[in-house]
Design an enzyme around this catalytic site. Sequence first.
Site, short mmCIF file in Angstrom:
data_model
loop_
_atom_site.label_atom_id
_atom_site.label_comp_id
_atom_site.label_asym_id
_atom_site.label_seq_id
_atom_site.Cartn_x
_atom_site.Cartn_y
_atom_site.Cartn_z
N SER A 147 11.67 -10.69 37.89
CA SER A 147 10.29 -11.12 38.08
C SER A 147 9.59 -11.29 36.73
O SER A 147 10.05 -12.06 35.90
CB SER A 147 9.56 -10.11 38.99
OG SER A 147 8.33 -10.61 39.45
N ASP B 162 12.63 -17.37 47.84
CA ASP B 162 11.68 -16.56 47.05
C ASP B 162 10.65 -17.47 46.40
O ASP B 162 10.96 -18.22 45.48
CB ASP B 162 12.46 -15.79 45.98
CG ASP B 162 11.56 -14.95 45.08
OD1 ASP B 162 10.35 -14.87 45.34
OD2 ASP B 162 12.08 -14.36 44.12
N HIS C 182 11.90 -11.39 47.41
CA HIS C 182 11.76 -11.26 45.96
C HIS C 182 12.34 -9.94 45.43
O HIS C 182 12.51 -9.80 44.22
CB HIS C 182 10.28 -11.35 45.59
CG HIS C 182 10.01 -11.37 44.12
ND1 HIS C 182 10.56 -12.31 43.26
CD2 HIS C 182 9.28 -10.54 43.32
CE1 HIS C 182 10.16 -12.08 42.03
NE2 HIS C 182 9.39 -11.01 42.03
#
Length: 396
Positions: free
Chosen positions: A233, A290, A356
């Site tokens: 991320s 995602d 995610h």
Amino acid sequence: MTNSWNPKGSKVTSTQSVAFKVNKIRDKWTEFQGIKNWEGLLDPLDDGLRDEILRYGEFVEAAYRCFDFDTSSPGYATCRYPRGSMLTQCGLDETGYKVTKNLHATCGVQLPSWTDQRIPSWVSTQSSWIGYVAVCNDRDEIARLGRRDVVIAYRGTATCMEWIENLRATLTRLPEDMAQGNCQSMVQSGFLSLYTSSTGTRQSLQDSIRDEISKILTKYADEPLSITVTGHSLGAALATLTAHDIATTFKHAPLVTVLSFGGPRIGNRNFRSQLEKSGTKVLRIVNSDDPITKVPGFVLDEETTRVSSVNRDRLSNWLQKRVEETQWVYAEIGKELRLSSRECPDLSDGSVANCHDLKTYLHLVDNFVSSNCPLRATAKRVLSRGNYEQEVLSCH
């Protein structure tokens, strides 16, 4: 070894298979690190590369486990463990790596003074522990890997101030010391801020990285070395910035590789070109389901851009330039290993958070076979029928 994404662990059935895996990594480590841009290794996914991706994913998972998420704790946003025992506490004590540096990121946004009396103090935490540098020091592991490996691992977004930086999604020019004369090289404003900002008591993440890598390159100058920067991320975006900074700062840097999980877009086409020229290798592991991997900004259709350039269509070029000046036009960077949580029956929760999650990414990597036959379980059924080629082409 067992872990959160594969609770049963992995089995090695014979001494011969162990020796084969050792030799494969040692002999092909530069290919696994992207020296040939992972040609022929991604589809179908090479088992040796799969093992390496999962191994680096565990270092990212350790960055999450070490972080103190408890907002009521005096140690909020710091590392929960001493540097010497971090990897042991996370179950990675047998990896052969030793943590040499804790890393902190600082938000460059200043909240208005009136917020001091109206919000809890943890909301405005400006600097937080975000990862670490670890060096492989075990002789047997160095022999297995074929070189001494340096890992830089970053966690994803965890604090309110980091979320604020995530939302600063317009592109901004790289500072001179990172741009290397390319004034059109641009990256996301918030990510750059987290990488370069400092306080009176805390040096920037950039300076921490440069100081530590300088020491490591000097200490191990006479042996094969690799630098692997990995993150999830926000950590994936910082990993790309870090790799770029190392490759451009140290003229004789070893092979620098990024393995990113669920990373957002980070820069424009000029930034991508600069990365490629520096020799930095980037492998993005992407879950098609995602949405974080599809933001910020948008990507221009590059084939359309190429045709209009060939035809010298002045109007199209003018429009393209005006659009790029909005500071919202990003580029996809590096090679991509594309996965899909929809293809996995074990992942019934299709929420954004689950798609995610780092554990979802590691589970998908562990089970992925190829684009035509996405799941390992499907491939096993195909092989058992004894008609591999025909079935694989139709199983997707």
